[in-house]
Every structure is written in structure tokens, then in C-alpha cells.
Design a protein around this motif. Sequence first.
Motif, PDB file in Angstrom:
ATOM      1  N   TYR A  41      -6.711   4.487   0.294  1.00 18.46           N
ATOM      2  CA  TYR A  41      -6.210   3.630  -0.771  1.00 18.46           C
ATOM      3  C   TYR A  41      -7.349   2.973  -1.544  1.00 18.46           C
ATOM      4  O   TYR A  41      -7.325   2.896  -2.772  1.00 18.46           O
ATOM      5  CB  TYR A  41      -5.285   2.561  -0.180  1.00 18.46           C
ATOM      6  N   LYS A  50       2.108   1.867  -3.474  1.00 16.86           N
ATOM      7  CA  LYS A  50       1.077   2.352  -4.396  1.00 16.86           C
ATOM      8  C   LYS A  50       0.651   3.779  -4.092  1.00 16.86           C
ATOM      9  O   LYS A  50       0.256   4.517  -5.005  1.00 16.86           O
ATOM     10  CB  LYS A  50      -0.129   1.409  -4.356  1.00 16.86           C
ATOM     11  N   ILE A  87       0.833  -1.198   0.000  1.00 17.62           N
ATOM     12  CA  ILE A  87       0.000   0.000   0.000  1.00 17.62           C
ATOM     13  C   ILE A  87       0.865   1.245   0.000  1.00 17.62           C
ATOM     14  O   ILE A  87       0.576   2.226  -0.708  1.00 17.62           O
ATOM     15  CB  ILE A  87      -0.945  -0.002   1.214  1.00 17.62           C
ATOM     16  N   LYS A 146      -7.396   3.832  -5.598  1.00 18.60           N
ATOM     17  CA  LYS A 146      -6.618   2.846  -6.353  1.00 18.60           C
ATOM     18  C   LYS A 146      -7.069   2.695  -7.799  1.00 18.60           C
ATOM     19  O   LYS A 146      -6.288   2.240  -8.644  1.00 18.60           O
ATOM     20  CB  LYS A 146      -6.664   1.495  -5.643  1.00 18.60           C
TER      21      LYS A 146
END
Length: 538
Positions: A322, A181, A178, A326
Motif C-alpha cells: 500500500y 484503497k 487500506i 498509494k
Amino acid sequence: MVENYLIVPWAEQILSPEIVHEQYVPPELEMLARQVMEHYDMQVSDMVLITSKPDKGGAIWKISTDKGNRSIKVLHRRPQRSLFSVGAQEYMSGLGYRVPSFIPTRDGSLYVEAGGKLWIVTEWIEPLLPVSKIDLEGAAELCFGLGEFHKNSKGYIPPYGSEKSSRIYGWAKYYDKIIAKIGWFRDIAQAYPDTAASSSLLAVVDEFDRQAKEIFERFKASPYTKMIAKGEPHWGLAHQDFGWSNGQMGPGGIWVIDLDGVSYDLPIRDLRKLITSTMDDMGVWDLTWIRGMIDAYHQANPIDQETFEILWLDMAFPNEFYKHVKEIVFDPILFLQTELEPILQRVMATETSKWQALTELEMDKAKYPAGDYTTEEITPYVFDRPASVIPGDLRLPEPVFHMPAPVPAEMAPPEPQLPAYTEAPALIPQPDIPAPVLVQLPAKAPKKLTLRLPKRRTSSKAKGIKKSGKLRKKKQKRLIKLKPGSGLKRRGYKKPAAKKLTRPLLKLKKKRTKRIQRLRKTAAPSKKKQLKSRQKIA
């Protein structure tokens, strides 16, 4: 045709605008379902599609039979992986816990393998209703049922031939992914600075990146390592997709359905997802709701201080940020231009109340007893309960090995007699041998992460069809024509190739006509010439 049909996702199929993807399955899949039902001792009179997973290739129907209402479901995962969840559901239903029980086939199997997937038929629980989402009482009932499910799943051992699913050892890897990203989100926003939400994302991404790294460092110092040393059966199963639809009120309490994604894990992960998603839906972090949900879970499956600490850390990690952002990696420009701005406004609106609630909630850790993680559990040589064997396993059970029984004292060989000494022998001095110590090897350097932006496919062609490098180059050479003297250069092409590609068509035609003329001259003589030659001979 259906015999050779392999189940694949159908989300990319072009359908009519009025068709809802979740309410559609390919005709071949429905025909295959009817063939599967022939393996069961029942007469089906009606078949209604409840929902489908077009992006994964799964579906579930409600069927009316002469034995009552039942459900038939195709599990979209690999057969060996699906066997793990089938074994878990059979283990819990066999002990009388509130999960749907299987209807066996005529030959006693719990599933049918067809189309490259496993199919199951289970009882249809009636009545089954979702609990209320607008008051704390409904949320508490749901959390209590979740705690019961976790407690009852402890001790599960998967059947032979199944592919074990476990996430219990992967928490650090999940957090690290995470964090990486979130860095991608920053890179994408910087790559498209002219989009509508680029500046808004850049204004908040550093703060969420800081939160993630800080919580991750605290997680590394947490009792997580001592907890997972207890082993997977000690903690049991986590549903991984538990919510208001997969936990519903039925006869006797909360029934847990859709178990095809269960895996070994710290079960507190399910509770965290339920709490944070509820707070996100409410738009504010309500401490009264959070405490009520945790207390209800604690009544069914008691938690200790260490488990509460992991729960708090997982709630503090920016999971919701997230989850909402995403999608940016699939179509950055469209997402930044049209969708992200309202999402960020909603996330930031709940951020202040989140940290106010978590700051006060952290002090509740002292209310729970400390856990006993001083010793690690060692798997014995002989299991009290062997690994479960369910009808229709993909391979035969393996033999269970036992330790040899001790030899009776009367049958043991005599011990060798040592010679008697009148005086005690002198002790030979031994060198000091240092006690064994644990040597911590240096960890490998983390691999460099590169930004890759996957593209959403819109065509209906199969994904596996790829052109080789030579074919792509030939196609490019045919399509690209460089005019001589234009000053354009193409990387990877030589000048002779460019000249050949740009040769005028007229020259090619002239050469062709000249070649034909030469061939005519060298051809066989005409009939007139043949007659003249005959007259001369005569």
C-alpha cells in the motif's frame, strides 16, 4: 507585515530549479523566527536551516548562542495538537529520559505562539550520530532505544487545553481503509488499461486484497479489544515516525528526537514500521534480523504473547504494498506509465521471503509470557498524579474534584430501630428476576465508498478560491458559441440562449446605427432651423 504573517505550506511556490525544497523557507518565516528568539534570554550569533517541511509548513534551525548550541523549531500542526506533544516531551525530559529538554522563555513558558503555530527552543544534543544500518548490531541498538522510549512514556497525561492525539482505538478503521484503497487501485488500473503497468497491477492486486482481508479477519479475533481496555496511559506513546534519523546514538544511549507527532497508541506499531521498512530496504525478509530486532526491543520493554500476536498480524498485513502504490491516486496515468512497474517488481521480489519468514516467526509466540487482561482498569475518582500543567498552557488548569471523606462513626446519625418480632416474619415470595445480560446491538451497515481521484495542484493560487455555480455558467456561455444548423446540442442550454449567443455581429451593428439615427432626428433643431423660425416670427 511579519506581525500578520500566517504560516502556510509553501510547496506549491515556484522556485528556481537549483533550489531544494527541503532546504528553503520563505523569507517571512525566517524573519518571524528571529522575532520569536527575542523572547528568550540568549544572544544568537548564527542560524542554519537543518531541514524544512514545505508541504506542511514546518522547519528547524540550529542556532549558535552565547549559552551554547540550541535548536529552534516551528511545529506545523495546530497549536492545541502541538501542545500535546510539547507536554509529552516535557514529561519525559523532566523525568530524566533521553529526549531534548526545552529552553524556557523569559516569562517561563515552554513555547511561543506566532504565525498561527507553536515555536519551541530545545537544547542541541552533542554528539549525536545515527547507528549503523549495515549490521544487526546497529538495528538492535535502535530497537532497544525504542523500547526504552515506549516504557518511559507510560503514564503520560496531556496538559489542560491540549488536543489529545490517540490512535489506540483506530486499528480496525485503519485496516478497513487500506482494504478499500486496494480496491481503488484495481478500479484505477481497469480505468486505464492501455498504460504500461496496468496489466502488472491487475495481476497482483487480487492477491494483496485477499491477504489484507484474511489478516483483518484474524485481527478481529485477536486480543486487541482486551488490550486497549487497559486505557491510553497504560500503553503510553508511540512516536509514529521513528527511524534511523529520529533515533540516534548520543550520551548514555539512544536519544529520540522530533517528538511533534507522538500520540497514544499500542507502541508495537513503531516496531512494526521499523522492521518492515528495514526488510524493504534490504530487499529480502531476513528472519535473523527480525528476531534480533524483536529480542532487543523485548529486553527494554518486555512484550507478552498478546502483544507479539498483534505485532505479527501487523507485519503480515500488506502495508508495504500500500505504501508504495498509494501515489497512484494523485496522477494515475503518469504513475502507471512511468513509475509503477519497477515498484511492483521490487515488492514481488520480497514477497516470497516475507511469507517464509513470517511462517516460521509465528511459532515464536510461545516464547513470551501470557499477559494479564482478565480485568479492565477503571479510572479512579482521585488521581495520584494530576494532569500535567506546563508553563504557557493555552488555558488555566481545571479544578480537581475529590470524593467526600467518610463521616466518623461517632458523628453518624443513629440508624432507625426496626420493631422486634417474636416470630420471624413470613418471607414474601419474589418473582424470579433474570440476571442482566449484555445485548449486542446490530452494527451499522458500512458506508459505500466512492472512488475519488484528487488532483495535484500545480498553480500557485490559493486553494480556497472557488467560483460560484452562476459565474461558471456565465463563463461557459461566453466561451461556447453554437453555430445554427450545425446539429450540435449542449446539455443545459435552451434554444433561445443559443440563438442569442450566435447572433451575427453585423446585425448588432446595424441596429445600433439605426438607433443612433432615430435619436438624431428627435434631437434639438439645428442653428439654421432656429434662424428660419425667427425670421418667420419677425
